[in-house]
Scaffold this motif. Sequence first.
Motif, PDB file in Angstrom:
ATOM      1  N   ARG A 165       7.473   1.070 -13.257  1.00  0.00           N
ATOM      2  CA  ARG A 165       6.773   1.165 -14.535  1.00  0.00           C
ATOM      3  C   ARG A 165       6.606   2.645 -14.862  1.00  0.00           C
ATOM      4  NH1 ARG A 165       1.509  -1.780 -14.356  1.00  0.00           N
ATOM      5  NH2 ARG A 165       0.786  -0.036 -13.099  1.00  0.00           N
ATOM      6  N   GLN A 166       6.891   3.002 -16.101  1.00  0.00           N
ATOM      7  CA  GLN A 166       6.736   4.385 -16.526  1.00  0.00           C
ATOM      8  C   GLN A 166       5.846   4.462 -17.752  1.00  0.00           C
ATOM      9  OE1 GLN A 166      10.223   6.382 -18.100  1.00  0.00           O
ATOM     10  NE2 GLN A 166       9.428   8.385 -17.582  1.00  0.00           N
ATOM     11  N   LYS A 167       4.827   5.307 -17.653  1.00  0.00           N
ATOM     12  CA  LYS A 167       4.010   5.603 -18.820  1.00  0.00           C
ATOM     13  C   LYS A 167       4.564   6.876 -19.457  1.00  0.00           C
ATOM     14  CE  LYS A 167      -0.072   3.285 -17.047  1.00  0.00           C
ATOM     15  NZ  LYS A 167      -0.219   2.266 -18.105  1.00  0.00           N
ATOM     16  N   HIS A 168       4.333   7.011 -20.735  1.00  0.00           N
ATOM     17  CA  HIS A 168       4.935   8.097 -21.500  1.00  0.00           C
ATOM     18  C   HIS A 168       4.657   9.463 -20.874  1.00  0.00           C
ATOM     19  CE1 HIS A 168       6.703  10.050 -24.921  1.00  0.00           C
ATOM     20  NE2 HIS A 168       5.631  10.804 -25.063  1.00  0.00           N
ATOM     21  N   GLY A 169       5.727  10.200 -20.590  1.00  0.00           N
ATOM     22  CA  GLY A 169       5.586  11.556 -20.067  1.00  0.00           C
ATOM     23  C   GLY A 169       5.263  11.630 -18.583  1.00  0.00           C
ATOM     24  N   GLU A 170       5.209  10.469 -17.931  1.00  0.00           N
ATOM     25  CA  GLU A 170       4.874  10.477 -16.513  1.00  0.00           C
ATOM     26  C   GLU A 170       6.079  10.035 -15.673  1.00  0.00           C
ATOM     27  OE1 GLU A 170       0.197   9.241 -17.304  1.00  0.00           O
ATOM     28  OE2 GLU A 170       1.401   8.142 -15.836  1.00  0.00           O
ATOM     29  N   ALA A 171       5.936  10.162 -14.376  1.00  0.00           N
ATOM     30  CA  ALA A 171       6.996   9.716 -13.476  1.00  0.00           C
ATOM     31  C   ALA A 171       7.040   8.195 -13.407  1.00  0.00           C
ATOM     32  CB  ALA A 171       6.752  10.276 -12.077  1.00  0.00           C
ATOM     33  N   PRO A 172       8.213   7.615 -13.317  1.00  0.00           N
ATOM     34  CA  PRO A 172       8.293   6.170 -13.046  1.00  0.00           C
ATOM     35  C   PRO A 172       7.597   5.868 -11.726  1.00  0.00           C
ATOM     36  CG  PRO A 172      10.436   7.025 -13.716  1.00  0.00           C
ATOM     37  CD  PRO A 172       9.546   8.212 -13.494  1.00  0.00           C
ATOM     38  N   VAL A 173       6.809   4.818 -11.705  1.00  0.00           N
ATOM     39  CA  VAL A 173       6.046   4.439 -10.519  1.00  0.00           C
ATOM     40  C   VAL A 173       6.624   3.162  -9.925  1.00  0.00           C
ATOM     41  CG1 VAL A 173       3.790   3.688  -9.671  1.00  0.00           C
ATOM     42  CG2 VAL A 173       3.943   5.559 -11.334  1.00  0.00           C
ATOM     43  N   PHE A 174       6.875   3.206  -8.640  1.00  0.00           N
ATOM     44  CA  PHE A 174       7.436   2.042  -7.943  1.00  0.00           C
ATOM     45  C   PHE A 174       6.442   0.884  -7.940  1.00  0.00           C
ATOM     46  CE2 PHE A 174       9.918  -0.130  -4.777  1.00  0.00           C
ATOM     47  CZ  PHE A 174       9.000  -0.747  -3.949  1.00  0.00           C
ATOM     48  N   LEU A 175       6.939  -0.301  -8.265  1.00  0.00           N
ATOM     49  CA  LEU A 175       6.103  -1.505  -8.218  1.00  0.00           C
ATOM     50  C   LEU A 175       6.454  -2.350  -6.998  1.00  0.00           C
ATOM     51  CD1 LEU A 175       6.120  -2.582 -11.977  1.00  0.00           C
ATOM     52  CD2 LEU A 175       4.315  -1.383 -10.721  1.00  0.00           C
ATOM     53  N   MET A 176       7.713  -2.706  -6.862  1.00  0.00           N
ATOM     54  CA  MET A 176       8.126  -3.509  -5.720  1.00  0.00           C
ATOM     55  C   MET A 176       9.635  -3.555  -5.580  1.00  0.00           C
ATOM     56  SD  MET A 176       7.285  -7.292  -7.144  1.00  0.00           S
ATOM     57  CE  MET A 176       5.708  -6.724  -7.762  1.00  0.00           C
ATOM     58  N   ILE A 177      10.049  -3.983  -4.408  1.00  0.00           N
ATOM     59  CA  ILE A 177      11.465  -4.153  -4.117  1.00  0.00           C
ATOM     60  C   ILE A 177      11.692  -5.588  -3.668  1.00  0.00           C
ATOM     61  CG2 ILE A 177      11.066  -3.250  -1.786  1.00  0.00           C
ATOM     62  CD1 ILE A 177      13.944  -2.308  -1.708  1.00  0.00           C
ATOM     63  N   LEU A 178      12.759  -6.177  -4.134  1.00  0.00           N
ATOM     64  CA  LEU A 178      13.141  -7.525  -3.717  1.00  0.00           C
ATOM     65  C   LEU A 178      14.507  -7.437  -3.057  1.00  0.00           C
ATOM     66  CD1 LEU A 178      11.777  -7.914  -6.889  1.00  0.00           C
ATOM     67  CD2 LEU A 178      11.475 -10.085  -5.743  1.00  0.00           C
ATOM     68  N   LEU A 179      14.590  -8.014  -1.887  1.00  0.00           N
ATOM     69  CA  LEU A 179      15.808  -7.907  -1.104  1.00  0.00           C
ATOM     70  C   LEU A 179      16.583  -9.209  -1.108  1.00  0.00           C
ATOM     71  CD1 LEU A 179      14.243  -6.107   1.988  1.00  0.00           C
ATOM     72  CD2 LEU A 179      15.335  -5.073  -0.009  1.00  0.00           C
ATOM     73  N   LYS A 180      17.871  -9.076  -0.939  1.00  0.00           N
ATOM     74  CA  LYS A 180      18.734 -10.238  -0.788  1.00  0.00           C
ATOM     75  C   LYS A 180      18.199 -11.067   0.379  1.00  0.00           C
ATOM     76  CE  LYS A 180      23.520 -11.207   0.531  1.00  0.00           C
ATOM     77  NZ  LYS A 180      23.782 -12.355  -0.331  1.00  0.00           N
ATOM     78  N   GLY A 181      17.986 -12.304   0.089  1.00  0.00           N
ATOM     79  CA  GLY A 181      17.495 -13.185   1.142  1.00  0.00           C
ATOM     80  C   GLY A 181      15.990 -13.219   1.260  1.00  0.00           C
ATOM     81  N   GLY A 182      15.287 -12.501   0.413  1.00  0.00           N
ATOM     82  CA  GLY A 182      13.828 -12.517   0.518  1.00  0.00           C
ATOM     83  C   GLY A 182      13.148 -12.119  -0.760  1.00  0.00           C
ATOM     84  N   GLU A 183      11.845 -12.153  -0.761  1.00  0.00           N
ATOM     85  CA  GLU A 183      11.060 -11.753  -1.927  1.00  0.00           C
ATOM     86  C   GLU A 183       9.859 -10.972  -1.417  1.00  0.00           C
ATOM     87  OE1 GLU A 183       9.905 -14.885  -4.660  1.00  0.00           O
ATOM     88  OE2 GLU A 183       7.905 -14.023  -4.768  1.00  0.00           O
ATOM     89  N   GLN A 184       9.526  -9.931  -2.101  1.00  0.00           N
ATOM     90  CA  GLN A 184       8.408  -9.107  -1.645  1.00  0.00           C
ATOM     91  C   GLN A 184       7.455  -8.863  -2.801  1.00  0.00           C
ATOM     92  OE1 GLN A 184       9.614  -5.744   0.643  1.00  0.00           O
ATOM     93  NE2 GLN A 184       7.742  -4.610   0.298  1.00  0.00           N
ATOM     94  N   LYS A 185       6.198  -9.118  -2.586  1.00  0.00           N
ATOM     95  CA  LYS A 185       5.200  -8.930  -3.632  1.00  0.00           C
ATOM     96  C   LYS A 185       4.544  -7.578  -3.444  1.00  0.00           C
ATOM     97  CE  LYS A 185       2.583 -12.406  -4.680  1.00  0.00           C
ATOM     98  NZ  LYS A 185       1.497 -13.433  -4.665  1.00  0.00           N
ATOM     99  N   GLY A 186       4.478  -6.813  -4.535  1.00  0.00           N
ATOM    100  CA  GLY A 186       3.920  -5.478  -4.406  1.00  0.00           C
ATOM    101  C   GLY A 186       2.467  -5.361  -4.821  1.00  0.00           C
ATOM    102  N   HIS A 187       2.063  -6.161  -5.810  1.00  0.00           N
ATOM    103  CA  HIS A 187       0.691  -6.063  -6.320  1.00  0.00           C
ATOM    104  C   HIS A 187       0.107  -7.456  -6.488  1.00  0.00           C
ATOM    105  CE1 HIS A 187       1.030  -1.755  -7.457  1.00  0.00           C
ATOM    106  NE2 HIS A 187       2.295  -2.056  -7.524  1.00  0.00           N
ATOM    107  N   GLU A 188      -1.233  -7.509  -6.639  1.00  0.00           N
ATOM    108  CA  GLU A 188      -1.898  -8.813  -6.742  1.00  0.00           C
ATOM    109  C   GLU A 188      -1.463  -9.596  -7.955  1.00  0.00           C
ATOM    110  OE1 GLU A 188      -6.190  -8.232  -4.523  1.00  0.00           O
ATOM    111  OE2 GLU A 188      -6.061  -8.982  -6.568  1.00  0.00           O
ATOM    112  N   LYS A 189      -1.609  -8.987  -9.132  1.00  0.00           N
ATOM    113  CA  LYS A 189      -1.340  -9.723 -10.351  1.00  0.00           C
ATOM    114  C   LYS A 189       0.057  -9.447 -10.897  1.00  0.00           C
ATOM    115  CE  LYS A 189      -6.144 -10.213 -11.736  1.00  0.00           C
ATOM    116  NZ  LYS A 189      -7.156  -9.968 -12.782  1.00  0.00           N
TER     117      LYS A 189
END
Lengths: 113, 114
Positions: A35-59
């Motif tokens: 996620r990127q807000k205007h003028g800021e660095a893109p912020v990592f939320l999560m990564i999903l891998l082949k063969g799996g799913e990974q949740k990064g945040h609650e909502k």
Amino acid sequence: QQPVQSPQAVILREGEDAVINCSSSKALYSVHWYRQKHGEAPVFLMILLKGGEQKGHEKISASFNEKKQQSSLYLTASQLSYSGTYFCGTEGLGGTSYGKLTFGQGTILTVHP
Amino acid sequence: EAGVTQFPSHSVIEKGQTVTLRCDPISGHDNLYWYRRVMGKEIKFLLHFVKESKQDESGMPNNRFLAERTGGTYSTLKVQPAELEDSGVYFCASSRSGMNTEAFFGQGTRLTVV
């Protein structure tokens, strides 16, 4: 090839839910969401891998359908702070450069009070 | 822990001039990536360093672009001579060694060639 994100833009009221999709035409090893807000660095939320799913945040969660080469990002009970541009970055199978991401064009999410 | 730092944040140069962008990755991160976003388009990969070695430079547009990573620490991206189509936001990202690690992005350098 560049993955395709949909929709291009979403407007929500606080508390509403949204889904952002990312589709690729090639076999994927992983999908990264930022996620990127205007003028800021893109912020990592999560990564999903082949063969799996990974949740990064609650909502904020995501799924990865390997057969369809698609990933979806789910934002529930949206907050004002969720506003920004969401990018999916895909990593293909094979290749010599791991971590090299091919990004979608972005989805602009706006949350209103 | 300090994040990825990029200098300058903005640069406006004339066509034909030279510009050097700098990226300081997070300490200890072996992987360093350069990306570029041209206005209205997607973020595109330029190249990937592992420590001081270029792992993949398949995204570099042409030989006017030169990237270096001295001693496996900071990296520079030089554009010489700059052309109008080089305008855009240049992002640097770094990650730890190994696979499936998250990449941390800098805030980007907005380059405008006039």
